[in-house]
Design a protein around this motif. Structure first.
Motif, PDB file in Angstrom:
ATOM      1  N   ASP A  35       0.798  -1.217   0.000  1.00 48.09           N
ATOM      2  CA  ASP A  35       0.000   0.000   0.000  1.00 48.09           C
ATOM      3  C   ASP A  35       0.841   1.283   0.000  1.00 48.09           C
ATOM      4  OD1 ASP A  35       0.944  -0.752   2.483  1.00 48.09           O
ATOM      5  OD2 ASP A  35      -0.588   0.361   3.545  1.00 48.09           O
ATOM      6  N   THR A  36       2.147   1.164  -0.033  1.00 42.43           N
ATOM      7  CA  THR A  36       2.989   2.358  -0.017  1.00 42.43           C
ATOM      8  C   THR A  36       4.183   2.221  -0.947  1.00 42.43           C
ATOM      9  OG1 THR A  36       4.344   1.546   1.809  1.00 42.43           O
ATOM     10  CG2 THR A  36       2.445   2.909   2.393  1.00 42.43           C
ATOM     11  N   ILE A  37       4.670   3.362  -1.384  1.00 43.79           N
ATOM     12  CA  ILE A  37       5.996   3.440  -2.010  1.00 43.79           C
ATOM     13  C   ILE A  37       6.771   4.413  -1.130  1.00 43.79           C
ATOM     14  CG2 ILE A  37       7.332   4.004  -4.062  1.00 43.79           C
ATOM     15  CD1 ILE A  37       4.807   3.557  -5.709  1.00 43.79           C
ATOM     16  N   ASP A  38       7.700   3.893  -0.361  1.00 42.80           N
ATOM     17  CA  ASP A  38       8.407   4.691   0.642  1.00 42.80           C
ATOM     18  C   ASP A  38       9.887   4.727   0.285  1.00 42.80           C
ATOM     19  OD1 ASP A  38       9.197   6.045   2.842  1.00 42.80           O
ATOM     20  OD2 ASP A  38       8.745   4.481   4.291  1.00 42.80           O
ATOM     21  N   LEU A  39      10.413   5.926   0.039  1.00 41.15           N
ATOM     22  CA  LEU A  39      11.821   6.102  -0.330  1.00 41.15           C
ATOM     23  C   LEU A  39      12.556   6.899   0.737  1.00 41.15           C
ATOM     24  CD1 LEU A  39      10.501   5.410  -3.126  1.00 41.15           C
ATOM     25  CD2 LEU A  39      12.197   6.906  -4.153  1.00 41.15           C
ATOM     26  N   SER A  40      13.814   6.535   0.961  1.00 42.93           N
ATOM     27  CA  SER A  40      14.638   7.335   1.868  1.00 42.93           C
ATOM     28  C   SER A  40      16.093   7.259   1.432  1.00 42.93           C
ATOM     29  CB  SER A  40      14.489   6.842   3.317  1.00 42.93           C
ATOM     30  OG  SER A  40      14.939   5.518   3.443  1.00 42.93           O
ATOM     31  N   LEU A  41      16.753   8.390   1.412  1.00 42.60           N
ATOM     32  CA  LEU A  41      18.202   8.460   1.192  1.00 42.60           C
ATOM     33  C   LEU A  41      18.870   8.431   2.550  1.00 42.60           C
ATOM     34  CD1 LEU A  41      18.809  11.078  -1.644  1.00 42.60           C
ATOM     35  CD2 LEU A  41      19.485   8.675  -1.655  1.00 42.60           C
ATOM     36  N   GLN A  42      19.830   7.519   2.746  1.00 38.14           N
ATOM     37  CA  GLN A  42      20.466   7.358   4.044  1.00 38.14           C
ATOM     38  C   GLN A  42      21.988   7.381   3.902  1.00 38.14           C
ATOM     39  OE1 GLN A  42      18.711   4.349   6.555  1.00 38.14           O
ATOM     40  NE2 GLN A  42      16.852   4.240   5.312  1.00 38.14           N
ATOM     41  N   ASP A  68      12.850  12.027  -8.624  1.00 34.75           N
ATOM     42  CA  ASP A  68      12.595  13.261  -7.879  1.00 34.75           C
ATOM     43  C   ASP A  68      13.527  13.364  -6.674  1.00 34.75           C
ATOM     44  OD1 ASP A  68      10.876  15.646  -7.366  1.00 34.75           O
ATOM     45  OD2 ASP A  68      10.395  14.544  -5.537  1.00 34.75           O
ATOM     46  N   GLN A  69      13.725  12.242  -5.982  1.00 33.71           N
ATOM     47  CA  GLN A  69      14.589  12.270  -4.802  1.00 33.71           C
ATOM     48  C   GLN A  69      16.055  12.460  -5.180  1.00 33.71           C
ATOM     49  OE1 GLN A  69      15.144   9.013  -1.516  1.00 33.71           O
ATOM     50  NE2 GLN A  69      13.278  10.143  -1.079  1.00 33.71           N
ATOM     51  N   LEU A  70      16.491  11.809  -6.245  1.00 40.63           N
ATOM     52  CA  LEU A  70      17.871  11.985  -6.705  1.00 40.63           C
ATOM     53  C   LEU A  70      18.124  13.423  -7.160  1.00 40.63           C
ATOM     54  CD1 LEU A  70      18.420   8.687  -8.736  1.00 40.63           C
ATOM     55  CD2 LEU A  70      19.432   9.282  -6.524  1.00 40.63           C
ATOM     56  N   TYR A  71      17.137  14.010  -7.819  1.00 44.55           N
ATOM     57  CA  TYR A  71      17.288  15.384  -8.321  1.00 44.55           C
ATOM     58  C   TYR A  71      17.333  16.385  -7.160  1.00 44.55           C
ATOM     59  CZ  TYR A  71      16.112  19.827 -10.549  1.00 44.55           C
ATOM     60  OH  TYR A  71      16.106  21.133 -10.954  1.00 44.55           O
ATOM     61  N   SER A 107      18.118  15.892  -3.995  1.00 51.99           N
ATOM     62  CA  SER A 107      19.238  15.716  -3.064  1.00 51.99           C
ATOM     63  C   SER A 107      20.560  16.215  -3.634  1.00 51.99           C
ATOM     64  CB  SER A 107      19.380  14.243  -2.685  1.00 51.99           C
ATOM     65  OG  SER A 107      19.739  13.479  -3.827  1.00 51.99           O
ATOM     66  N   GLN A 108      20.732  16.063  -4.947  1.00 50.85           N
ATOM     67  CA  GLN A 108      21.984  16.461  -5.611  1.00 50.85           C
ATOM     68  C   GLN A 108      23.199  15.803  -4.957  1.00 50.85           C
ATOM     69  OE1 GLN A 108      22.286  18.562  -8.499  1.00 50.85           O
ATOM     70  NE2 GLN A 108      20.122  18.002  -8.526  1.00 50.85           N
ATOM     71  N   VAL A 109      23.052  14.513  -4.603  1.00 51.20           N
ATOM     72  CA  VAL A 109      24.164  13.770  -4.008  1.00 51.20           C
ATOM     73  C   VAL A 109      24.451  12.547  -4.879  1.00 51.20           C
ATOM     74  CG1 VAL A 109      23.625  14.523  -1.667  1.00 51.20           C
ATOM     75  CG2 VAL A 109      22.622  12.397  -2.548  1.00 51.20           C
ATOM     76  N   ILE A 110      25.609  11.950  -4.636  1.00 55.12           N
ATOM     77  CA  ILE A 110      25.959  10.713  -5.348  1.00 55.12           C
ATOM     78  C   ILE A 110      25.389   9.540  -4.559  1.00 55.12           C
ATOM     79  CG2 ILE A 110      27.837   9.217  -6.106  1.00 55.12           C
ATOM     80  CD1 ILE A 110      29.554  11.733  -6.412  1.00 55.12           C
ATOM     81  N   CYS A 111      24.468   8.836  -5.175  1.00 49.39           N
ATOM     82  CA  CYS A 111      23.844   7.676  -4.533  1.00 49.39           C
ATOM     83  C   CYS A 111      24.629   6.426  -4.958  1.00 49.39           C
ATOM     84  CB  CYS A 111      22.375   7.569  -4.947  1.00 49.39           C
ATOM     85  SG  CYS A 111      21.504   6.192  -4.184  1.00 49.39           S
ATOM     86  N   ASN A 135      22.936   3.288 -14.784  1.00 49.64           N
ATOM     87  CA  ASN A 135      23.982   4.266 -15.101  1.00 49.64           C
ATOM     88  C   ASN A 135      24.105   5.363 -14.051  1.00 49.64           C
ATOM     89  OD1 ASN A 135      24.643   2.978 -17.552  1.00 49.64           O
ATOM     90  ND2 ASN A 135      23.004   4.061 -18.630  1.00 49.64           N
ATOM     91  N   GLN A 136      23.128   5.426 -13.126  1.00 45.24           N
ATOM     92  CA  GLN A 136      23.150   6.452 -12.090  1.00 45.24           C
ATOM     93  C   GLN A 136      23.557   5.899 -10.727  1.00 45.24           C
ATOM     94  OE1 GLN A 136      18.962   7.740 -13.581  1.00 45.24           O
ATOM     95  NE2 GLN A 136      19.675   9.422 -12.314  1.00 45.24           N
ATOM     96  N   VAL A 137      23.240   4.626 -10.485  1.00 45.05           N
ATOM     97  CA  VAL A 137      23.508   4.014  -9.180  1.00 45.05           C
ATOM     98  C   VAL A 137      24.356   2.766  -9.392  1.00 45.05           C
ATOM     99  CG1 VAL A 137      22.496   3.063  -7.089  1.00 45.05           C
ATOM    100  CG2 VAL A 137      21.296   4.879  -8.319  1.00 45.05           C
ATOM    101  N   LYS A 138      25.487   2.704  -8.683  1.00 47.66           N
ATOM    102  CA  LYS A 138      26.445   1.618  -8.895  1.00 47.66           C
ATOM    103  C   LYS A 138      25.896   0.258  -8.471  1.00 47.66           C
ATOM    104  CE  LYS A 138      31.184   0.293  -7.662  1.00 47.66           C
ATOM    105  NZ  LYS A 138      32.388   0.670  -6.875  1.00 47.66           N
ATOM    106  N   ILE A 139      25.268   0.202  -7.297  1.00 47.16           N
ATOM    107  CA  ILE A 139      24.771  -1.071  -6.745  1.00 47.16           C
ATOM    108  C   ILE A 139      23.252  -1.017  -6.647  1.00 47.16           C
ATOM    109  CG2 ILE A 139      24.781  -2.612  -4.742  1.00 47.16           C
ATOM    110  CD1 ILE A 139      27.550  -1.450  -4.038  1.00 47.16           C
TER     111      ILE A 139
END
Length: 525
Positions: free
Chosen positions: A327-334, A463-466, A468-472, A497-501
């Motif tokens: 019931d959710t799509i939950d994203l977090s950068l950690q 949207d989250q990658l844009y 944050s402007q960090v290397i994920c 091509n954006q995320v190594k792992i």
């Protein structure tokens, strides 16, 4: 002479025929009269039944209203006792200004709650850690002994059946909504065909910060539903612990860790604690043997500990948790620190009242069967409808990998035969009969259902990658929807091509419950 005898016989036959014809006519008239009598009696019976049902409903509503009043008075009594006990336990006297009584009481309760809810469990007493993922649509738990190799196991025995990692978060009550008749999967079993089953579900959403108009309307107080469900699943947890470690005292030696969505308000933990105590899972309301962690933190702890590629991450690396649940799509950068713990930088979440795949599947069936058919099924046979949905969702998550040759057959007569009675449209019915009541869902049909969900996932990640402007460095997919091979492949294709792992743990459905155990172990070992 022969001719005379023949004429006489013909005359007698004619007379006999007329008599029989008259008797038949009389019988038909009498039959018609009896039919009309039956119709009249049925009409009178239905009117009397309606009158009795109305009287029954009025009486039932009156009793429910009285029950609610009694429950309200009981809560008020408990609140008075609670305030009295708090004052008695306080180390210093409480000066109450009669002119500002409510404000002082509220401040006292907040201070007392803050000190008691932050207590840590006694390490020397804890022998077993249980992680409970109490979800909107499904619930499950994992467990582990603190000694030895600390092998975390996820319960796969529900309702005397082996093989499923979770059960439905649903309750079925009796007529008065006082006692639980069935809970979990049996409440939505295939064989159920009772129009007036008292189903209660989605009650956990009342802990969220959704506006009240978006929360589901329930026939009972949401706290009662949470308490009743915790009581039922608590019996399974206690039985599981007792079976594996007979000498364990559940109330002294077991640490229970509950996961909560990160977007839920802080007071949701206090409500869950209160419900857990009333459900018989705690020896007292402020027991330190109940702790909480967010779903994203628990999932991150599990992935970092158990995914081989995660071991290559270094302190300071940033990774993304993508929780695609029912019931959710939950994203977090950690951000990972020196102790292999993470700090959340950005979080994005969307809470829905209906499951993602479920909603798309129902939308697909509405196009195939018509809105009237699906409305009748939902209103009259909700349990069977949910059983059909679960069969479909579980099958496509495992078997659909994006192959153009894919085909799924929904055999209506075998899976949900009652549905045949609700197909009113003649052209739709004729087509289904020609196909022997089988709906075939091919590759194109699956794409129609899955792609809208996948595009939502893509949009949230981008949207989250844009922002944050960090290397994920890494991305970990968890949650029941992440069981889908098709989703995994699409995410890898889109972001390789954006995320190594980009990795998925074994049994991503259990990641939150297992991570809750990992969190609990870190507190006591």
């Amino acid at each position: 002479m022969l001719e005379e005898n023949t004429d006489k016989i013909i005359d007698e036959l004619g007379i006999g025929f007329n008599k029989l014809n008259n008797k038949l006519t009389n019988l038909l008239e009498e039959n018609q009269h009896l039919k009309q009598l039956i119709v009249n009696l049925e009409k009178e019976k239905n009117e009397e039944i309606k009158l009795l049902n109305k009287k029954y409903d009025d009486l039932k509503n009156s009793l429910i209203e009285k029950d609610n009043q009694i429950a309200k008075y009981k809560v008020e009594i408990q609140n008075v006792r609670f305030q009295k006990n708090n004052i008695e336990k306080a180390n210093s006297p409480i000066i109450i200004n009669n002119n500002n009584n409510n404000n002082n009481n509220q401040l006292f309760k907040e201070e007392y709650s803050r000190s008691t809810f932050n207590k840590k469990p006694e390490k020397s007493k804890i022998r077993v850690v249980v992680g409970l993922d109490f979800g909107t649509k499904y619930s499950l738990f994992s467990y582990c002994h603190v000694s030895g190799n600390q092998c975390i196991r996820t319960n796969d025995i529900w309702h005397e059946k082996v093989g499923q990692l979770r059960t439905n978060t649903v309750l079925q009550y009796d007529e008065t909504y006082k006692n639980v008749k069935l809970w979990g999967t049996p409440a939505l079993a295939k064989t159920r065909n009772i129009k007036n089953d008292k189903f209660v579900e989605l009650f956990i959403l009342h802990l969220s910060d959704l506006p009240d108009n978006l929360k589901p309307i329930l026939p009972i107080k949401y706290k009662k539903a949470i308490t009743d469900y915790l009581r039922e699943i608590g019996k399974v947890i206690q039985k599981t612990v007792k079976t594996n470690w007979p000498n364990i005292n559940f109330f002294e030696n077991v640490l229970l860790v509950l996961t909560v969505p990160a977007v839920y308000p802080e007071n949701s933990k206090e409500i869950m604690r209160e419900c857990a105590y009333k459900a018989g899972l705690l020896v007292d309301k402020f027991s330190a043997n109940l702790q909480f962690t967010t779903e994203s933190e628990a999932a991150a702890a599990h992935c970092i500990e158990n995914i081989p590629k995660a071991q290559t991450l270094k302190s300071g690396n940033i990774f993304m948790m993508v929780n695609c649940d029912d019931d959710t799509i939950d994203l977090s950068l950690q951000k990972l620190n020196d102790k292999r713990l993470s700090e959340i930088i950005i979080r994005t979440s969307g809470i829905r009242k209906s499951a993602l795949i479920e909603a798309e599947f129902i939308k697909y069936l509405r196009k195939k069967l018509g809105d009237d058919t699906m409305d009748l099924l939902r209103d009259n046979n909700y349990g069977q409808m949910q059983f059909m949905i679960q069969q479909f969702c579980n099958s496509v998550k495992i078997h659909f990998k994006g192959d153009s040759s894919f085909s799924y057959e929904l055999d209506i007569q075998d899976t949900i035969p009652i549905l045949t009675k609700y197909v009113i449209n003649k052209s739709i019915r004729k087509k289904l009969e020609k196909n022997e009541w089988i709906i075939r869902i091919d590759y194109k049909g699956m794409i129609l259902m899955l792609e809208p969900i996948i595009q939502k996932v893509f949009n949230l990640i981008n949207d989250q990658l844009y922002k944050s402007q960090v290397i994920c460095t890494a991305m970990f997919l968890v949650g029941s929807l992440s069981e889908s091979i098709y989703l995994q492949n699409r995410v890898r294709e889109e972001f390789q091509n954006q995320v190594k792992i980009i990795s998925v743990p074994i049994q991503p459905t259990a990641a939150m419950a297992r991570g809750a155990v990992t969190y609990g172990l870190s507190m006591v070992t």
